[in-house]
Design an enzyme around this catalytic site. Structure first.
Site, PDB file in Angstrom:
ATOM      1  N   HIS A  99      -9.834   6.109   9.413  1.00 29.33           N
ATOM      2  CA  HIS A  99      -9.172   4.811   9.154  1.00 29.33           C
ATOM      3  C   HIS A  99      -7.667   4.902   9.401  1.00 29.33           C
ATOM      4  O   HIS A  99      -7.040   3.955   9.870  1.00 29.33           O
ATOM      5  CB  HIS A  99      -9.451   4.398   7.707  1.00 29.33           C
TER       6      HIS A  99
ATOM      7  N   PHE B 271       0.866  -1.184   0.000  1.00 29.71           N
ATOM      8  CA  PHE B 271       0.000   0.000   0.000  1.00 29.71           C
ATOM      9  C   PHE B 271       0.907   1.240   0.000  1.00 29.71           C
ATOM     10  O   PHE B 271       1.867   1.320   0.749  1.00 29.71           O
ATOM     11  CB  PHE B 271      -0.889   0.013   1.246  1.00 29.71           C
TER      12      PHE B 271
ATOM     13  N   PHE C 117      -1.151  -2.741   8.049  1.00 29.93           N
ATOM     14  CA  PHE C 117      -1.885  -3.484   9.076  1.00 29.93           C
ATOM     15  C   PHE C 117      -1.386  -4.933   9.153  1.00 29.93           C
ATOM     16  O   PHE C 117      -1.388  -5.543  10.221  1.00 29.93           O
ATOM     17  CB  PHE C 117      -3.388  -3.468   8.762  1.00 29.93           C
ATOM     18  N   GLU C 118      -0.927  -5.463   8.056  1.00 33.97           N
ATOM     19  CA  GLU C 118      -0.476  -6.871   7.996  1.00 33.97           C
ATOM     20  C   GLU C 118       0.996  -7.059   8.388  1.00 33.97           C
ATOM     21  O   GLU C 118       1.500  -8.179   8.424  1.00 33.97           O
ATOM     22  CB  GLU C 118      -0.676  -7.414   6.581  1.00 33.97           C
TER      23      GLU C 118
ATOM     24  N   ALA D 149       3.838   2.847   4.751  1.00 33.70           N
ATOM     25  CA  ALA D 149       3.539   4.288   4.651  1.00 33.70           C
ATOM     26  C   ALA D 149       2.041   4.450   4.866  1.00 33.70           C
ATOM     27  O   ALA D 149       1.240   4.054   3.998  1.00 33.70           O
ATOM     28  CB  ALA D 149       3.954   4.818   3.292  1.00 33.70           C
ATOM     29  N   VAL D 150       1.685   4.972   6.023  1.00 35.03           N
ATOM     30  CA  VAL D 150       0.279   5.204   6.345  1.00 35.03           C
ATOM     31  C   VAL D 150       0.030   6.700   6.195  1.00 35.03           C
ATOM     32  O   VAL D 150       0.623   7.504   6.916  1.00 35.03           O
ATOM     33  CB  VAL D 150      -0.050   4.744   7.785  1.00 35.03           C
TER      34      VAL D 150
HETATM   35  N1  LIG Z   1      -4.692   3.296   4.181  1.00 36.31           N
HETATM   36  C1  LIG Z   1      -3.530   2.619   4.295  1.00 36.31           C
HETATM   37  C2  LIG Z   1      -3.490   1.245   4.439  1.00 36.31           C
HETATM   38  N2  LIG Z   1      -4.648   0.553   4.481  1.00 36.31           N
HETATM   39  C3  LIG Z   1      -4.703  -0.877   4.308  1.00 36.31           C
HETATM   40  C4  LIG Z   1      -4.395  -1.644   5.598  1.00 36.31           C
HETATM   41  O1  LIG Z   1      -3.020  -1.583   5.893  1.00 36.31           O
HETATM   42  C5  LIG Z   1      -4.791  -3.099   5.429  1.00 36.31           C
HETATM   43  O2  LIG Z   1      -4.042  -3.663   4.378  1.00 36.31           O
HETATM   44  C6  LIG Z   1      -6.259  -3.274   5.140  1.00 36.31           C
HETATM   45  O3  LIG Z   1      -6.992  -2.592   6.146  1.00 36.31           O
HETATM   46  C7  LIG Z   1      -6.663  -4.753   5.139  1.00 36.31           C
HETATM   47  O4  LIG Z   1      -6.351  -5.355   6.355  1.00 36.31           O
HETATM   48  N3  LIG Z   1      -2.315   0.599   4.539  1.00 36.31           N
HETATM   49  C8  LIG Z   1      -1.122   1.288   4.525  1.00 36.31           C
HETATM   50  O5  LIG Z   1      -0.069   0.694   4.614  1.00 36.31           O
HETATM   51  N4  LIG Z   1      -1.143   2.637   4.381  1.00 36.31           N
HETATM   52  C9  LIG Z   1      -2.300   3.325   4.269  1.00 36.31           C
HETATM   53  O6  LIG Z   1      -2.273   4.575   4.129  1.00 36.31           O
HETATM   54  C1  LIG Z   2      -4.632   5.432   6.182  1.00 40.45           C
HETATM   55  C2  LIG Z   2      -5.823   5.063   5.417  1.00 40.45           C
HETATM   56  O1  LIG Z   2      -6.445   4.071   5.649  1.00 40.45           O
HETATM   57  C3  LIG Z   2      -6.300   6.065   4.436  1.00 40.45           C
HETATM   58  O2  LIG Z   2      -5.380   6.126   3.369  1.00 40.45           O
HETATM   59  C4  LIG Z   2      -7.675   5.701   3.925  1.00 40.45           C
HETATM   60  O3  LIG Z   2      -8.169   6.874   3.333  1.00 40.45           O
HETATM   61  P1  LIG Z   2      -9.657   7.350   3.691  1.00 40.45           P
HETATM   62  O4  LIG Z   2      -9.652   7.691   5.165  1.00 40.45           O
HETATM   63  O5  LIG Z   2      -9.918   8.572   2.829  1.00 40.45           O
HETATM   64  O6  LIG Z   2     -10.592   6.200   3.361  1.00 40.45           O
END
Ligand SMILES: Nc1c(NC[C@H](O)[C@H](O)[C@H](O)CO)[nH]c(=O)[nH]c1=O
Ligand SMILES: CC(=O)[C@@H](O)COP(=O)(O)O
Length: 237
Positions: free
Chosen positions: A170, A104, A139-140, A162-163
């Site tokens: 979320h 991601f 998350f994984e 990278a979140v």
């Molecule tokens: N929004 C971001 C995510 N979202 C996905 C989660 O990590 C996960 O894969 C999903 O919720 C299924 O379990 N992941 C990132 O690494 N960075 C983000 O910004």
């Molecule tokens: C960190 C996340 O999960 C984010 O990228 C998801 O974006 P959104 O909050 O607009 O659904």
């Protein structure tokens, strides 16, 4: 020399000097901010807010552990009793590392990975001693980091993600879960799992930390992994 003072601000103390022939003299002074001068001709400037204790050995040889409490923080200067353990980044021979990388935001995580690999190479970690594992998102990371740590094959695990905040909350769930997952992986496996997951407000902040003006956090994470691997392998086994 026996010396004690308490509750400094305006306390008094008695200073008894005991030489090897058990002769002693004593002085009484009020304790104010002052410099202590010992036979070592070294002064110890301090504004004391607590106590100084010295202890003599049983045969009254002069030995001291100087405890100065100032500004509410105690410093302890001792003779050669303190042992300092630090991991080395120059001795990586035989170390094996795993990297867990979230796909991601790959536009960010791939340069983070490349920064980490460059650092491992710079510090002489061999390619054959590095495994890269891709996961869907940050998350994984935790569960895979824990499995890699528990495998016993690696000296440290670097976790890269990278979140980046979006429109909803979320972000908080993913960022907090990633951090908790990596920490738990370390604690459960006993293998250092390094948190190289960016948690940023926007893409620009992430780009700045993936090789931009704020450096490369993947590279920093790799260096942390090397130091932690050395600390554990060379000092804490
Ligand atoms: N929004 C971001 C995510 N979202 C996905 C989660 O990590 C996960 O894969 C999903 O919720 C299924 O379990 N992941 C990132 O690494 N960075 C983000 O910004
Ligand atoms: C960190 C996340 O999960 C984010 O990228 C998801 O974006 P959104 O909050 O607009 O659904």
């Amino acid at each position: 020399m026996a010396f004690s003072a308490t509750n400094a601000a305006a306390a008094t103390y008695s200073l008894k000097f005991v030489d090897n022939n058990s002769h002693f003299s004593s002085q009484t002074k009020s304790l104010r901010p002052f410099s202590l001068t010992f036979g070592t001709k070294q002064s110890y400037p301090s504004s004391l807010s607590s106590s100084i204790q010295f202890q003599t050995t049983k045969n009254n040889d002069f030995d001291f552990g100087l405890t100065i409490s100032r500004n509410g923080r105690s410093d302890f200067a001792s003779t050669e009793a303190v042992r300092v353990l630090t991991g080395s980044v120059t001795s990586t021979h035989g170390f094996r590392f795993a990297l867990v990388v979230a796909r991601f935001n790959e536009i960010i995580t791939r340069p983070l990975l490349e920064g980490a690999l460059d650092t491992f190479k710079k510090y002489s970690v061999q390619d054959e001693d590095i495994d890269v594992v891709w996961v869907p998102g940050s998350f994984e990371i935790g569960i895979i980091a824990e499995k890699l740590g528990m495998s016993g094959k690696y000296n440290a695990v670097v976790c890269i993600g990278a979140v980046i905040r979006g429109e909803t909350t979320h972000y908080d769930s993913v960022a907090n879960s990633a951090a908790t997952g990596v920490l738990n992986a370390s604690l459960k496996s006993g293998v250092p799992c390094v948190f190289g997951v960016l948690t940023t407000e926007n893409m620009e902040q992430a780009m700045d930390r993936a090789g931009g003006k704020a450096g490369n956090k993947g590279s920093e994470a790799a260096l942390t992994a090397i130091e932690m691997a050395s600390l554990c392998e060379h000092h804490l086994k």
